[in-house]
Design an enzyme around this catalytic site. Structure first.
Site, short mmCIF file in Angstrom:
data_model
loop_
_atom_site.label_atom_id
_atom_site.label_comp_id
_atom_site.label_asym_id
_atom_site.label_seq_id
_atom_site.Cartn_x
_atom_site.Cartn_y
_atom_site.Cartn_z
N LYS A 232 0.84 -1.20 0.00
CA LYS A 232 0.00 0.00 0.00
C LYS A 232 0.87 1.24 0.00
O LYS A 232 0.63 2.19 -0.75
CB LYS A 232 -0.92 -0.01 1.22
CG LYS A 232 -1.71 1.28 1.36
CD LYS A 232 -3.18 1.14 1.31
CE LYS A 232 -3.87 2.48 1.16
NZ LYS A 232 -5.19 2.53 1.73
N GLU A 242 -4.14 9.86 -5.91
CA GLU A 242 -4.88 9.04 -6.89
C GLU A 242 -5.10 9.74 -8.23
O GLU A 242 -6.22 9.84 -8.72
CB GLU A 242 -6.22 8.60 -6.29
CG GLU A 242 -6.77 7.37 -7.00
CD GLU A 242 -7.98 6.77 -6.29
OE1 GLU A 242 -7.89 6.44 -5.09
OE2 GLU A 242 -9.01 6.63 -6.95
N ARG A 246 -2.72 4.76 -8.01
CA ARG A 246 -3.39 4.45 -6.74
C ARG A 246 -4.77 3.85 -6.98
O ARG A 246 -5.27 3.08 -6.16
CB ARG A 246 -3.47 5.68 -5.85
CG ARG A 246 -4.08 5.37 -4.48
CD ARG A 246 -3.85 6.42 -3.44
NE ARG A 246 -4.48 6.03 -2.19
CZ ARG A 246 -4.31 6.63 -1.04
NH1 ARG A 246 -3.51 7.66 -0.95
NH2 ARG A 246 -4.95 6.21 0.06
N ASN A 250 -8.36 0.14 -6.02
CA ASN A 250 -9.82 0.04 -6.06
C ASN A 250 -10.29 -1.20 -6.82
O ASN A 250 -11.46 -1.28 -7.20
CB ASN A 250 -10.42 1.29 -6.70
CG ASN A 250 -10.07 2.54 -5.90
OD1 ASN A 250 -10.00 2.49 -4.68
ND2 ASN A 250 -9.83 3.64 -6.58
N HIS A 257 -18.74 -1.28 -4.24
CA HIS A 257 -19.49 -0.15 -3.67
C HIS A 257 -20.94 -0.18 -4.14
O HIS A 257 -21.86 0.13 -3.39
CB HIS A 257 -18.85 1.18 -4.07
CG HIS A 257 -17.67 1.55 -3.22
ND1 HIS A 257 -16.91 2.66 -3.45
CD2 HIS A 257 -17.13 0.95 -2.13
CE1 HIS A 257 -15.95 2.74 -2.54
NE2 HIS A 257 -16.04 1.69 -1.74
N HIS A 270 -17.66 -4.31 3.99
CA HIS A 270 -16.93 -3.68 2.88
C HIS A 270 -16.06 -4.70 2.13
O HIS A 270 -16.14 -4.83 0.90
CB HIS A 270 -16.07 -2.53 3.43
CG HIS A 270 -15.19 -1.89 2.42
ND1 HIS A 270 -15.68 -1.08 1.43
CD2 HIS A 270 -13.85 -1.96 2.24
CE1 HIS A 270 -14.68 -0.67 0.68
NE2 HIS A 270 -13.56 -1.18 1.15
P1 NAD Z 1 -15.35 -1.11 11.20
O1 NAD Z 1 -14.49 0.02 11.55
O2 NAD Z 1 -16.81 -0.88 11.17
O3 NAD Z 1 -15.02 -2.33 12.16
C1 NAD Z 1 -15.75 -3.52 12.00
C2 NAD Z 1 -16.38 -3.98 13.33
O4 NAD Z 1 -15.37 -4.53 14.16
C3 NAD Z 1 -17.00 -2.85 14.11
O5 NAD Z 1 -18.15 -3.32 14.77
C4 NAD Z 1 -15.92 -2.52 15.13
O6 NAD Z 1 -16.40 -1.89 16.27
C5 NAD Z 1 -15.39 -3.90 15.44
N1 NAD Z 1 -14.02 -3.96 15.93
C6 NAD Z 1 -12.96 -3.23 15.50
N2 NAD Z 1 -11.83 -3.68 16.08
C7 NAD Z 1 -12.19 -4.68 16.91
C8 NAD Z 1 -11.46 -5.56 17.77
N3 NAD Z 1 -10.13 -5.52 17.84
N4 NAD Z 1 -12.14 -6.45 18.48
C9 NAD Z 1 -13.49 -6.53 18.37
N5 NAD Z 1 -14.24 -5.78 17.55
C10 NAD Z 1 -13.58 -4.86 16.83
O7 NAD Z 1 -14.96 -1.69 9.73
P2 NAD Z 1 -13.58 -1.88 8.99
O8 NAD Z 1 -13.78 -3.06 8.14
O9 NAD Z 1 -12.42 -1.84 9.90
O10 NAD Z 1 -13.49 -0.60 8.08
C11 NAD Z 1 -14.43 -0.34 7.05
C12 NAD Z 1 -14.37 1.13 6.74
O11 NAD Z 1 -13.07 1.45 6.26
C13 NAD Z 1 -15.34 1.57 5.66
O12 NAD Z 1 -15.99 2.74 6.10
C14 NAD Z 1 -14.47 1.86 4.45
O13 NAD Z 1 -14.99 2.88 3.65
C15 NAD Z 1 -13.19 2.29 5.12
N6 NAD Z 1 -11.99 2.10 4.31
C16 NAD Z 1 -11.14 3.12 4.20
C17 NAD Z 1 -9.98 2.99 3.48
C18 NAD Z 1 -9.00 4.12 3.41
O14 NAD Z 1 -8.03 4.05 2.65
N7 NAD Z 1 -9.17 5.14 4.21
C19 NAD Z 1 -9.67 1.77 2.86
C20 NAD Z 1 -10.57 0.72 3.00
C21 NAD Z 1 -11.73 0.89 3.74
N1 GLY Z 2 -8.24 1.87 -0.16
C1 GLY Z 2 -7.94 2.56 -1.38
C2 GLY Z 2 -6.92 3.64 -1.22
O1 GLY Z 2 -6.44 3.89 -0.14
O2 GLY Z 2 -6.58 4.26 -2.17
#
Ligand code: NAD
Ligand code: GLY
Length: 364
Positions: A232, A242, A246, A250, A257, A270
């Protein structure tokens, strides 16, 4: 007990930062934080109602022991709370804690907490130091690195946000032990993505270490996270905002999505939506003659062994196109698709016609 410590520097010039990966490092954040922003002063930890009861106490205690004055902001849990309203609670907490411009905010949580906190850090006082302590596998292999921060809008996911790099990413694979295994599988899907995009050998490594990953083996997870973060970071350094490559990250996201949006963010995680989207991208790559026959099947088998969903949900073609047309990754009215020439070789195609997408959807 031996402990695997791994570091990687995201070489973004004056915005360079370290990714530190070490089983059990959660309560050793204080030393590094001081090194970043100077003498201990005030900081705010943002977390949620699921993660805070598990990990806030130890992180807070470690920081207080080192002289930090810690405030907390506990958000409701879930993607559906990744909203302007929830985000404004972080700003309220920053105001109440009276953080100055060089006092840090720490995101302790998954991608939702990380994305929202990063965006608050970017906006509060036009930018304050921001530390990622990712607690899901998805956040540890993807969202905590690279500086994409955002909240959702009723018209689209992650539509409001900023590129804002953290000062440090502090990863403890041991916290994954409390993660729901479904979440672990979804995060693994994002790690596999790097193999599909640019590293076929890593994909094979993932396949041979699958049992250990699913058994939450912290050392194997540390290696998985390190390789993922390296991939990454290399891509982010080459194209931070991007403009080009980058977008390869996706892979599966344009379809994924759309799946998340058509199912109102309630049915798929996701990483699950992205897995199904990647299968669609692989089939499209074969149908358009870019990838050899068998590419989709290889990926399908891989996801099945991980325990990720592979069945494409049924919606009319118009609904798909509409959902994808709202995707912010589109350039003008064109939809950019990330396609495969084979495993480990992704590219961006801007000339895919809507008829090809209709044919793809009809084929499932
Ligand atoms: P999330 O943050 O909702 O976490 C998933 C679940 O796990 C939640 O219920 C959370 O409370 C729980 N949780 C987290 N850590 C835990 C732990 N250690 N023990 C127990 N429970 C725990 O989901 P996610 O999958 O981490 O993230 C998804 C989000 O990330 C989306 O909003 C997506 O758009 C975003 N995202 C951003 C990027 C970026 O580059 N910024 C890349 C990919 C995804
Ligand atoms: N998860 C896609 C990006 O960070 O560009």
């Amino acid at each position: 007990m031996s402990r695997q410590v791994m570091n990687y520097t995201v070489a973004l010039g004056e915005y360079a930062y370290d990714i530190h990966i070490e089983p059990g490092c959660l309560n050793r954040i204080a030393g590094s934080l001081g090194g970043l922003v100077g003498d201990p002063s005030r900081c705010l930890i943002v977390s949620n109602t699921r993660i805070a009861p598990l990990y806030m106490k130890q992180v807070r205690a470690a920081l207080e022991k080192a002289g930090w004055q810690v405030s907390e902001c506990i958000l409701p849990d879930g993607e559906r709370f990744k909203t302007l309203e929830t985000w404004s609670k972080i700003l309220d907490a920053l105001m109440q804690a009276r953080l100055s411009r060089n006092e840090p905010v720490i995101a302790l949580g998954g991608g939702v907490v990380g994305d929202m906190t990063g965006f608050a850090a970017a906006c509060y006082r036009r930018g304050i130091p921001f530390v990622q302590m990712p607690t899901t596998l998805l956040a540890q292999v993807d969202s905590s690195v690279g500086g994409k921060t955002a909240i959702n809008h009723p018209h689209g996911k992650n539509m409001i946000g900023a590129f804002y790099q953290p000062k440090l990413v502090w990863i403890d694979p041991q916290v994954l032990k409390t993660l729901d295994v479904r979440e672990l599988r979804a995060g693994l899907g994002e790690a596999i993505k790097y193999g599909l995009i640019r590293d076929a050998e890593f994909l094979e490594w993932c396949a041979s270490n699958l049992e250990k990953v699913l058994a939450f083996n912290a050392d194997v997870l540390a290696t998985l996270i390190h390789t993922s973060c390296r991939h990454k970071a290399e891509i982010v350094v080459a194209d931070e905002t991007e403009q080009g490559m980058r977008a390869l990250l996706n892979l599966g996201h344009t379809f994924g999505h759309a799946i998340e949006s058509m199912t109102h963010y309630t049915e798929y995680l996701h990483g699950e939506g992205v897995a199904i989207g990647t299968i669609m991208a692989a089939r499209l790559s074969e149908q358009l003659g870019y990838a050899p026959a068998g590419t989709e099947q290889h990926i399908r088998d891989c996801y099945l062994s991980v325990g990720l969903p592979v069945e494409v949900p049924v919606f009319p073609a118009a609904a798909w196109l509409d959902a994808m047309g709202h995707d912010k990754k589109n350039v003008g009215s064109r939809i950019r698709y990330v396609l495969l020439r084979g495993i480990g070789d992704a590219f961006i195609a801007e000339d895919v016609q809507p008829e090809a997408i209709e044919a793809l959807i009809a084929s499932f």
